[in-house]
Design a protein around this motif. Structure first.
Motif, mmCIF file in Angstrom:
data_model
loop_
_atom_site.group_PDB
_atom_site.id
_atom_site.type_symbol
_atom_site.label_atom_id
_atom_site.label_comp_id
_atom_site.label_asym_id
_atom_site.label_seq_id
_atom_site.Cartn_x
_atom_site.Cartn_y
_atom_site.Cartn_z
ATOM 1 N N UNK A 108 0.847 -1.195 0.000
ATOM 2 C CA UNK A 108 0.000 0.000 0.000
ATOM 3 C C UNK A 108 0.881 1.243 0.000
ATOM 4 N N UNK A 109 0.524 2.214 -0.839
ATOM 5 C CA UNK A 109 1.267 3.472 -0.892
ATOM 6 C C UNK A 109 0.333 4.667 -1.079
ATOM 7 N N UNK A 110 -0.871 4.411 -1.564
ATOM 8 C CA UNK A 110 -1.822 5.493 -1.760
ATOM 9 C C UNK A 110 -2.380 5.949 -0.403
ATOM 10 N N UNK A 111 -2.354 7.254 -0.158
ATOM 11 C CA UNK A 111 -2.742 7.785 1.155
ATOM 12 C C UNK A 111 -4.162 7.397 1.541
ATOM 13 N N UNK A 112 -5.074 7.464 0.605
ATOM 14 C CA UNK A 112 -6.468 7.130 0.914
ATOM 15 C C UNK A 112 -6.616 5.647 1.224
ATOM 16 N N UNK A 113 -5.895 4.804 0.483
ATOM 17 C CA UNK A 113 -5.952 3.370 0.749
ATOM 18 C C UNK A 113 -5.395 3.051 2.135
ATOM 19 N N UNK A 114 -4.276 3.690 2.488
ATOM 20 C CA UNK A 114 -3.674 3.456 3.802
ATOM 21 C C UNK A 114 -4.618 3.923 4.904
ATOM 22 N N UNK A 115 -5.213 5.083 4.697
ATOM 23 C CA UNK A 115 -6.133 5.626 5.702
ATOM 24 C C UNK A 115 -7.325 4.699 5.898
ATOM 25 N N UNK A 116 -7.853 4.154 4.815
ATOM 26 C CA UNK A 116 -9.001 3.246 4.901
ATOM 27 C C UNK A 116 -8.637 1.980 5.672
ATOM 28 N N UNK A 117 -7.463 1.410 5.381
ATOM 29 C CA UNK A 117 -7.065 0.149 6.010
ATOM 30 C C UNK A 117 -6.748 0.342 7.491
ATOM 31 N N UNK A 118 -6.007 1.409 7.819
ATOM 32 C CA UNK A 118 -5.551 1.605 9.199
ATOM 33 C C UNK A 118 -6.661 2.155 10.096
ATOM 34 N N UNK A 119 -7.361 3.146 9.609
ATOM 35 C CA UNK A 119 -8.367 3.789 10.460
ATOM 36 C C UNK A 119 -9.586 2.905 10.699
ATOM 37 N N UNK A 120 -9.884 2.028 9.739
ATOM 38 C CA UNK A 120 -11.089 1.189 9.865
ATOM 39 C C UNK A 120 -10.764 -0.291 10.051
ATOM 40 N N UNK A 121 -9.513 -0.573 10.399
ATOM 41 C CA UNK A 121 -9.097 -1.937 10.758
ATOM 42 C C UNK A 121 -9.439 -2.948 9.665
ATOM 43 N N UNK A 122 -9.068 -2.633 8.406
ATOM 44 C CA UNK A 122 -9.372 -3.507 7.278
ATOM 45 C C UNK A 122 -8.147 -4.254 6.768
ATOM 46 N N UNK A 123 -7.115 -4.336 7.578
ATOM 47 C CA UNK A 123 -5.908 -5.017 7.147
ATOM 48 C C UNK A 123 -6.072 -6.525 7.101
ATOM 49 N N UNK A 124 -5.243 -7.187 6.289
ATOM 50 C CA UNK A 124 -5.237 -8.650 6.184
ATOM 51 C C UNK A 124 -3.795 -9.128 6.172
ATOM 52 N N UNK A 125 -3.627 -10.459 6.210
ATOM 53 C CA UNK A 125 -2.265 -11.008 6.201
ATOM 54 C C UNK A 125 -1.658 -11.022 4.801
ATOM 55 N N UNK A 126 -2.347 -10.403 3.820
ATOM 56 C CA UNK A 126 -1.775 -10.291 2.475
ATOM 57 C C UNK A 126 -0.852 -9.080 2.354
ATOM 58 N N UNK A 127 -0.989 -8.145 3.252
ATOM 59 C CA UNK A 127 -0.218 -6.895 3.167
ATOM 60 C C UNK A 127 1.221 -7.146 3.646
ATOM 61 N N UNK A 128 2.173 -6.784 2.778
ATOM 62 C CA UNK A 128 3.589 -6.960 3.100
ATOM 63 C C UNK A 128 4.298 -5.635 3.377
ATOM 64 N N UNK A 129 3.786 -4.557 2.823
ATOM 65 C CA UNK A 129 4.462 -3.271 3.007
ATOM 66 C C UNK A 129 3.501 -2.104 2.948
ATOM 67 N N UNK A 130 3.755 -1.094 3.785
ATOM 68 C CA UNK A 130 2.972 0.143 3.787
ATOM 69 C C UNK A 130 3.945 1.307 3.663
ATOM 70 N N UNK A 131 3.693 2.134 2.673
ATOM 71 C CA UNK A 131 4.542 3.304 2.432
ATOM 72 C C UNK A 131 3.634 4.504 2.205
ATOM 73 N N UNK A 132 3.638 5.450 3.133
ATOM 74 C CA UNK A 132 2.737 6.592 2.980
ATOM 75 C C UNK A 132 3.492 7.892 3.248
ATOM 76 N N UNK A 133 3.422 8.783 2.284
ATOM 77 C CA UNK A 133 3.960 10.139 2.434
ATOM 78 C C UNK A 133 2.818 11.014 2.936
ATOM 79 N N UNK A 134 2.991 11.572 4.122
ATOM 80 C CA UNK A 134 1.902 12.291 4.777
ATOM 81 C C UNK A 134 1.631 13.670 4.183
ATOM 82 N N UNK A 135 2.226 13.977 3.042
ATOM 83 C CA UNK A 135 2.003 15.272 2.411
ATOM 84 C C UNK A 135 0.529 15.516 2.121
ATOM 85 N N UNK A 136 -0.170 14.446 1.705
ATOM 86 C CA UNK A 136 -1.557 14.613 1.268
ATOM 87 C C UNK A 136 -2.570 14.227 2.344
#
Length: 897
Positions: A169-197
């Motif tokens: 995951x690298x898209x800010x909206x995608x990261x926000x959706x997964x983290x804020x609403x607890x939608x993560x799964x064991x398929x996720x290997x990496x999260x990269x988010x630039x907080x600019x947006x």
């Protein structure tokens, strides 16, 4: 094909030509046309990737690849790029996707460490990807082409329409959706988010619990936005993190600790500007075997680095700006940091001691600079094995009193102790053969009394602002010493030990309590530069013929010093000397004399060698007599008592003998700003000298008419003095405003000639600061016979004379006269009959809102004088000045020729 230079190749050469249009190749007579270029759509990246994929392959394999691409229907660039991944194994594909989504732009070694912890053969895989042009290494950072990055991210996007079911995951909206609403799964290997947006992110304690395979977290802030964005911790002190993490970067980490996280696989930990009070609890049994880097810089609540005993592979520890940090670890902690190479604890204002580093046998770099509470380092009996230590920074540690024994630091290259105000003594350093002379910083060590023992090969020793009173006898061992800086130290005399330094070239004793200097011929026979500004010296007797520069500014001396004739530069500014008389035969090499701000009253200088004389700000000076007429710089600003100025014999034979290169590379200045007591004879003398200089410069400028110079540094002459009148003798053509016209005298000779214009302007400069004056702009039109009214016989020019101010915050008062000329005002005469001029003085000002702007100062009067210079040799045809009209007309004629 002739148009691409084929005829210049030798027989048997094979020539490859690419084109997006196959017809171009057919029309050009190409022997063989391959469709490979067509399928690459002429894109250099696609050609590069496909070419490397098929390199060394047979013709059949090339044709097979073309057939494969045809099966894609309409061939897109993405198909070509994706085909380049077909020959990669699973590890190489994953490395490619990791770089595309997480690590692009990171340091190569840094990425290799992280990936090698998970993928076997990661370094080999990266090398293979670089060989296929899928990755590239620039300036030791790993990167890739933007199109390849997009392709990699597109592959990940196609894994699922739900962000929580994608591998990275690298898209800010995608990261926000997964983290804020607890939608993560064991398929996720990496999260990269630039907080600019993203304005903020809300974390709950279970945000990462389902991400069992998460290996990389990179939550980063741009530095300028660190305080604008926020991460919320939902009122919990820690967060559950997966054990598979290899890389954890989390700027502004919002939790109080990492307690509960088992960092057994962690390679890099970066928590800049975090909120932690501790990393983990002291009683936590941590497996830190894989940990290579820790960076907790600017974590202002962090008090201690608990329990690093298991971090046997730790290489870097960075704790810059941790204001609450009191110690790194306890003295009793037996920490096996055998691989630790770099420690940064700079700006940790509460750390008091650097603990035992005896186990850090491979330490290379230690930075404790600006840790203001640091009082002591390790103990003398700690048996520190510092054989690999190369650089130590203690700069700005104002309470550090002592540096322990460095006898084992045999490879030490740099020791920074500047502004260690409490440092009393240094350990013996003379055995440290690797220590570089310019890498020992001791300036500002106000308490340092003892002269340090340094390596014998030192050529330079810098000890300013110390309490050193006596240069010790050990200095005789520094037989190569050329530079000794002792400015603002407590040295009271030029001791016999200093006199032993036969190779010394530069000696700085400025600000020292030395009252008398006597240097006979014999000692210091190579000394060239002696600086004693601001010292207590009153009497000076120096006979060293090697001396070239002497600075005695600000010394309380009342008598002109006894100095050698070899001297080139002498600074006596701010002294109490009242009389200066220098006849022809004294100081015959002196070129630069500065007596600004001194108590001098009368000056008589006949030195032919002198180029620069500064007497500005001398309130008592009344008389300047027999000044050299060819001074390059004469600065006599704000001498309010000055009445009389005269020059020596004003025939310019000596001036004409000056080297042409000197005249076209230097600017001549005559500045008498705010000298309101000048009598009329003195003003006339100043004007006459300025015009004589311009007359001689005109010949030299004309002789180099075709010389290409920088417009910002065009050689010029600038003369300035108070007044509101223009001399009728010097400038017969005058006007009571900013414009005038004059007739050009006909050329009565048989040869060609040049016109050189000297201009005179009067302007009210009241309250104008010196540094605000920018330039004088002269726009003029030259008309030939039959021209006028803008006809074909007119040429327009623009010349700019830069004032090159000295950025002095000093005001001009009342009206001033300027006499100006420049190489920019040398014009090749084309039988011109008339000249029309318009003048402007540009001034930079600050308005009430502190916004800068430019405005023009009104020119009250103007005058022009024309020097006619015969051309003594054939010149380059055509004017090379800033002619406006000729740029188009004559430029086209030159092209035709």
């Amino acid at each position: 094909m002739d148009f691409v230079g084929v005829k210049y190749f030798g027989p048997g050469s094979k020539i490859i030509v690419t084109s997006r249009d196959i017809q171009v190749l057919r029309n050009g007579g190409a022997n063989h046309i391959h469709e490979f270029v067509e399928y690459a759509q002429g894109n250099p990246l696609a050609l590069k990737v496909l070419g490397l994929k098929l390199y060394t392959k047979s013709i059949k394999e090339w044709k097979s690849e073309v057939t494969k691409l045809k099966q894609c229907g309409e061939i897109k660039l993405s198909h070509i790029l994706k085909s380049s991944l077909d020959g990669l194994d699973e590890i190489e594909k994953n490395i490619f996707l990791d770089v595309a989504c997480i690590f692009k732009g990171q340091h190569l070694n840094y990425v290799e460490k992280i990936l090698s912890n998970y993928y076997k053969g990661a370094r080999c895989g990266i090398s293979k990807l670089v060989g296929k042009c899928l990755l590239e290494v620039k300036y030791e950072s790993i990167s890739m082409h933007g199109m390849l990055e997009e392709m990699g991210k597109d592959i990940v996007m196609q894994e699922s329409e739900y962000p929580g079911k994608r591998s990275r995951l690298w898209n800010c909206k995608d990261v926000e959706e997964v983290i804020s609403y607890d939608k993560g799964t064991d398929l996720i290997k990496g999260i990269n988010v630039d907080m600019t947006e993203v304005d903020s992110l809300q974390f709950c304690a279970t945000a990462f619990e389902k991400m069992h395979k998460l290996r990389y977290i990179n939550i980063s802030f741009p530095k300028k936005m660190l305080w604008l964005k926020k991460l919320y911790a939902n009122q919990v002190e820690s967060i559950s993190l997966p054990d598979e993490l290899r890389f954890l970067r989390w700027d502004v980490y919002p939790f109080k600790s990492l307690s509960g996280f088992n960092p057994k696989n962690l390679v890099v930990l970066k928590l800049l500007h975090g909120n932690m009070e501790q990393l983990w609890n002291e009683d936590d049994d941590m497996n830190l075997t894989n940990l290579r880097e820790i960076d907790v810089s600017y974590c202002k609540n962090l008090r201690k680095m608990h329990n690093l005993s298991g971090a046997i592979n730790l290489e870097l520890l960075r704790c810059i700006g941790c204001e609450s940090l009191v110690e790194l670890w306890s003295e009793d902690d037996h920490i096996e940091l055998v691989n630790l190479r770099e420690i940064y604890v700079s700006e940790c204002k509460n750390i008091r001691k650097i603990c035992n580093l005896s186990r850090a046998i491979n330490l290379e770099f230690l930075d404790c600079s600006y840790s203001k509470s640091l009082v002591e380092l390790w103990n003398e009996d700690d048996r520190m094995d510092l054989v690999h230590l190369r650089k130590i920074y203690f700069d700005g540690c104002v309470n550090l009193r002592k540096i322990p024994n460095l006898s084992r630091a045999i490879n030490l290259e740099f020791l920074g102790c500047s502004n260690c105000k409490s440092l009393v003594e240094l350990p013996c350093l003379n055995h440290l053969a690797s220590l570089h002379q310019y890498s020992l910083r001791l300036n500002g060590c106000y308490s340092l009394k003892k002269f340090p023992k340094v390596p014998r090969p030192f050529c330079s020793l810098d000890l300013p602002e110390t309490k050193v009173e006596e240069v010790s006898d050990s200095i005789k061992d520094l037989h190569k010493l050329e530079t000794l800086w002792l400015g603002k130290s407590k040295v009271k005399k030029v001791s016999i030990n200093i006199l032993k330094l036969e190779f010394l070239r530069k000696l700085d004793l400025s600000g020292c309590p030395i009252e008398e200097v006597s240097l006979p011929f014999d000692p210091l026979c190579n000394l060239q530069h002696l600086k004693m500004s601001g010292s207590a010296v009153k009497n000076v007797s120096i006979k060293l013929e090697s001396l070239r520069k002497l600075n005695l500014s600000g010394c309380p001396m009342v008598k002109f010093p006894e100095i050698p004739g070899s001297l080139i530069k002498l600074n006596l500014s701010g002294t109490q000397i009242e009389e200066v008389s220098l006849p022809f035969d004294s100081l015959c090499n002196l070129q630069h004399l500065n007596m600004s701000g001194s108590a001098v009253k009368n000056v008589s200088i006949k030195l032919e060698s002198l180029h620069y004389l500064d007497l500005s700000g001398c309130p008592k000076i009344e008389l300047l007599s027999e000044l050299p007429p060819y001074l390059e710089v004469l600065s006599v600003n704000d001498c309010t008592s000055l009445e009389k100025v005269s020059f020596a014999d004003q025939n310019l034979n000596q001036f004409d003998s000056l080297d042409d290169e000197f005249c076209i590379n230097h600017n001549f200045l005559m500045r008498f700003r705010n000298c309101f007591n000048l009598n009329q004879d003195s003003t006339n003398n100043i004007e006459a000298n300025a015009m004589l200089k311009i007359g001689s410069l005109a010949k030299k400028w004309a002789a180099r008419y075709d010389w290409q110079y920088n417009p910002d540094r065009a050689p010029s002459l600038i003369c300035c003095f108070p007044g509101n009148k223009i001399s009728a003798n010097m400038f017969k053509c005058q006007s009571m405003n900013s414009s005038l016209s004059l007739k050009i005298a006909p050329n009565g000779g048989s040869g060609s000639r040049f016109l050189v214009f000297a201009i005179c302007l009067v302007a009210d400069l009241t309250h104008c600061l010196e540094f605000q004056l920018r330039e004088c702009i002269c726009e003029y039109q030259l008309t030939t016979a039959g021209g006028g009214n803008g006809g074909g016989g007119c040429e327009n020019f623009r010349s700019e004379i830069r004032f090159r101010s000295f950025y002095e915050p000093v005001k001009y008062m009342d009206y001033h006269v300027f006499i100006l000329s420049s190489i920019d005002m040398v014009i090749e005469d084309k039988n011109y009959e008339e000249a029309t001029f318009e003048f402007y003085i540009k001034n930079f000002h600050f308005d009430e809102d502190n916004d800068g702007g430019e405005k023009y100062i009104k020119v009250e009067r103007c005058g022009v004088h024309v020097f006619y210079v015969d051309a003594t040799e054939k010149r380059v045809a055509g004017n090379k000045r800033k002619a406006l009209a000729m740029m188009v007309k004559k430029g086209m004629e030159d092209l035709k020729d």
